[in-house]
Design an enzyme around this catalytic site. Structure first.
Site, PDB file in Angstrom:
ATOM      1  N   CYS A   4     -36.394  47.563 123.299  1.00 50.91           N
ATOM      2  CA  CYS A   4     -37.722  47.190 122.783  1.00 50.91           C
ATOM      3  C   CYS A   4     -37.696  47.369 121.272  1.00 50.91           C
ATOM      4  O   CYS A   4     -37.523  48.490 120.777  1.00 50.91           O
ATOM      5  CB  CYS A   4     -38.827  48.048 123.402  1.00 50.91           C
ATOM      6  SG  CYS A   4     -40.433  47.738 122.626  1.00 50.91           S
ATOM      7  N   CYS A   7     -40.241  49.830 119.921  1.00 52.91           N
ATOM      8  CA  CYS A   7     -39.861  51.231 120.151  1.00 52.91           C
ATOM      9  C   CYS A   7     -38.810  51.666 119.123  1.00 52.91           C
ATOM     10  O   CYS A   7     -38.820  52.819 118.675  1.00 52.91           O
ATOM     11  CB  CYS A   7     -39.331  51.438 121.565  1.00 52.91           C
ATOM     12  SG  CYS A   7     -40.633  51.559 122.811  1.00 52.91           S
ATOM     13  N   HIS A  46     -44.700  53.391 124.468  1.00 46.98           N
ATOM     14  CA  HIS A  46     -44.415  52.031 124.952  1.00 46.98           C
ATOM     15  C   HIS A  46     -45.434  51.632 126.015  1.00 46.98           C
ATOM     16  O   HIS A  46     -45.434  52.161 127.129  1.00 46.98           O
ATOM     17  CB  HIS A  46     -43.002  51.903 125.529  1.00 46.98           C
ATOM     18  CG  HIS A  46     -42.707  50.502 125.986  1.00 46.98           C
ATOM     19  ND1 HIS A  46     -42.200  49.532 125.145  1.00 46.98           N
ATOM     20  CD2 HIS A  46     -42.915  49.892 127.181  1.00 46.98           C
ATOM     21  CE1 HIS A  46     -42.095  48.389 125.810  1.00 46.98           C
ATOM     22  NE2 HIS A  46     -42.518  48.587 127.048  1.00 46.98           N
ATOM     23  N   GLY A  89     -48.517  36.080 127.619  1.00 50.55           N
ATOM     24  CA  GLY A  89     -48.593  35.202 126.446  1.00 50.55           C
ATOM     25  C   GLY A  89     -47.887  35.785 125.237  1.00 50.55           C
ATOM     26  O   GLY A  89     -47.604  35.081 124.267  1.00 50.55           O
ATOM     27  N   HIS A  96     -49.357  45.022 120.848  1.00 48.65           N
ATOM     28  CA  HIS A  96     -49.616  44.963 119.412  1.00 48.65           C
ATOM     29  C   HIS A  96     -50.858  44.134 119.148  1.00 48.65           C
ATOM     30  O   HIS A  96     -51.114  43.134 119.823  1.00 48.65           O
ATOM     31  CB  HIS A  96     -48.416  44.416 118.635  1.00 48.65           C
ATOM     32  CG  HIS A  96     -47.854  43.141 119.186  1.00 48.65           C
ATOM     33  ND1 HIS A  96     -47.076  43.113 120.325  1.00 48.65           N
ATOM     34  CD2 HIS A  96     -47.978  41.867 118.773  1.00 48.65           C
ATOM     35  CE1 HIS A  96     -46.732  41.856 120.580  1.00 48.65           C
ATOM     36  NE2 HIS A  96     -47.273  41.084 119.663  1.00 48.65           N
ATOM     37  N   HIS A  98     -52.638  41.933 116.221  1.00 46.47           N
ATOM     38  CA  HIS A  98     -52.432  41.250 114.943  1.00 46.47           C
ATOM     39  C   HIS A  98     -53.744  41.315 114.151  1.00 46.47           C
ATOM     40  O   HIS A  98     -54.809  40.949 114.692  1.00 46.47           O
ATOM     41  CB  HIS A  98     -52.134  39.766 115.137  1.00 46.47           C
ATOM     42  CG  HIS A  98     -50.900  39.428 115.907  1.00 46.47           C
ATOM     43  ND1 HIS A  98     -49.773  38.883 115.317  1.00 46.47           N
ATOM     44  CD2 HIS A  98     -50.605  39.513 117.235  1.00 46.47           C
ATOM     45  CE1 HIS A  98     -48.860  38.638 116.250  1.00 46.47           C
ATOM     46  NE2 HIS A  98     -49.335  39.016 117.423  1.00 46.47           N
TER      47      HIS A  98
HETATM   48  P1  AMP Z   1     -46.613  38.055 119.891  1.00 43.11           P
HETATM   49  O1  AMP Z   1     -46.388  36.589 120.057  1.00 43.11           O
HETATM   50  O2  AMP Z   1     -48.063  38.438 119.906  1.00 43.11           O
HETATM   51  O3  AMP Z   1     -45.760  38.884 120.835  1.00 43.11           O
HETATM   52  O4  AMP Z   1     -46.142  38.388 118.415  1.00 43.11           O
HETATM   53  C1  AMP Z   1     -44.985  39.065 118.060  1.00 43.11           C
HETATM   54  C2  AMP Z   1     -44.990  39.182 116.546  1.00 43.11           C
HETATM   55  O5  AMP Z   1     -44.035  40.159 116.169  1.00 43.11           O
HETATM   56  C3  AMP Z   1     -44.622  37.883 115.812  1.00 43.11           C
HETATM   57  O6  AMP Z   1     -45.701  37.532 114.938  1.00 43.11           O
HETATM   58  C4  AMP Z   1     -43.357  38.247 115.055  1.00 43.11           C
HETATM   59  O7  AMP Z   1     -43.278  37.624 113.796  1.00 43.11           O
HETATM   60  C5  AMP Z   1     -43.457  39.756 114.943  1.00 43.11           C
HETATM   61  N1  AMP Z   1     -42.205  40.494 114.816  1.00 43.11           N
HETATM   62  C6  AMP Z   1     -41.084  40.372 115.568  1.00 43.11           C
HETATM   63  N2  AMP Z   1     -40.135  41.239 115.180  1.00 43.11           N
HETATM   64  C7  AMP Z   1     -40.676  41.950 114.149  1.00 43.11           C
HETATM   65  C8  AMP Z   1     -40.191  42.994 113.312  1.00 43.11           C
HETATM   66  N3  AMP Z   1     -38.971  43.508 113.447  1.00 43.11           N
HETATM   67  N4  AMP Z   1     -41.009  43.463 112.349  1.00 43.11           N
HETATM   68  C9  AMP Z   1     -42.256  42.943 112.187  1.00 43.11           C
HETATM   69  N5  AMP Z   1     -42.760  41.968 112.943  1.00 43.11           N
HETATM   70  C10 AMP Z   1     -41.984  41.468 113.909  1.00 43.11           C
HETATM   71 ZN    ZN Z   2     -41.626  49.513 123.193  1.00 44.84          ZN
END
Ligand code: AMP
Ligand code: ZN
Length: 110
Positions: A4, A7, A46, A89, A96, A98
């Protein structure tokens, strides 16, 4: 959890400048920002998705963190969005939120 990426960020294996941090959550910039401010808020624990979140302390920490970044970036009056992809989705299976802005006033949902 192994395999992950979020994580790994919590463990410190992937260095980040944290925009917000408390006992429950961390926040850092999205690597593919869609606006000037695009910050991700994650629980340290997690939790796969929003439907698996039952700890109100985590939700409270995320609220405080989002409000802090909104204020620091002067987003009131400029528009912002809070997006949580869930139910499969999401691309990353570690919860997380946004925070995206400025989005302009009266912006459409997506
Ligand atoms: P989601 O589609 O809601 O799962 O969004 C995942 C988000 O994580 C995307 O906007 C990616 O650009 C972002 N993301 C993926 N890897 C990283 C990382 N190492 N650091 C910061 N953001 C990330
Ligand atoms: Zn995790």
């Amino acid at each position: 959890m192994t395999d992950c990426i979020f994580c790994e960020i919590v463990k410190g294996d992937i260095p980040k400048d944290f925009r917000f941090k408390d006992e429950n959550v961390l926040a850092f910039d999205d690597i593919h920002p869609v606006a000037k401010v695009h910050v991700l808020f994650i629980p340290k624990e997690h939790i796969a998705a929003f439907e698996n979140l039952f700890d109100d302390a985590i939700l409270s920490s995320i609220r405080k963190g989002i409000q802090k970044i909104v204020e620091q970036n002067d987003l009131v009056g400029k528009g912002y969005k809070i997006i949580v992809n869930g139910g499969g989705g999401q691309v990353i299976n570690h919860l997380h939120f946004h925070l995206i802005g400025p989005t302009g006033l009266h912006a459409p949902v997506v």
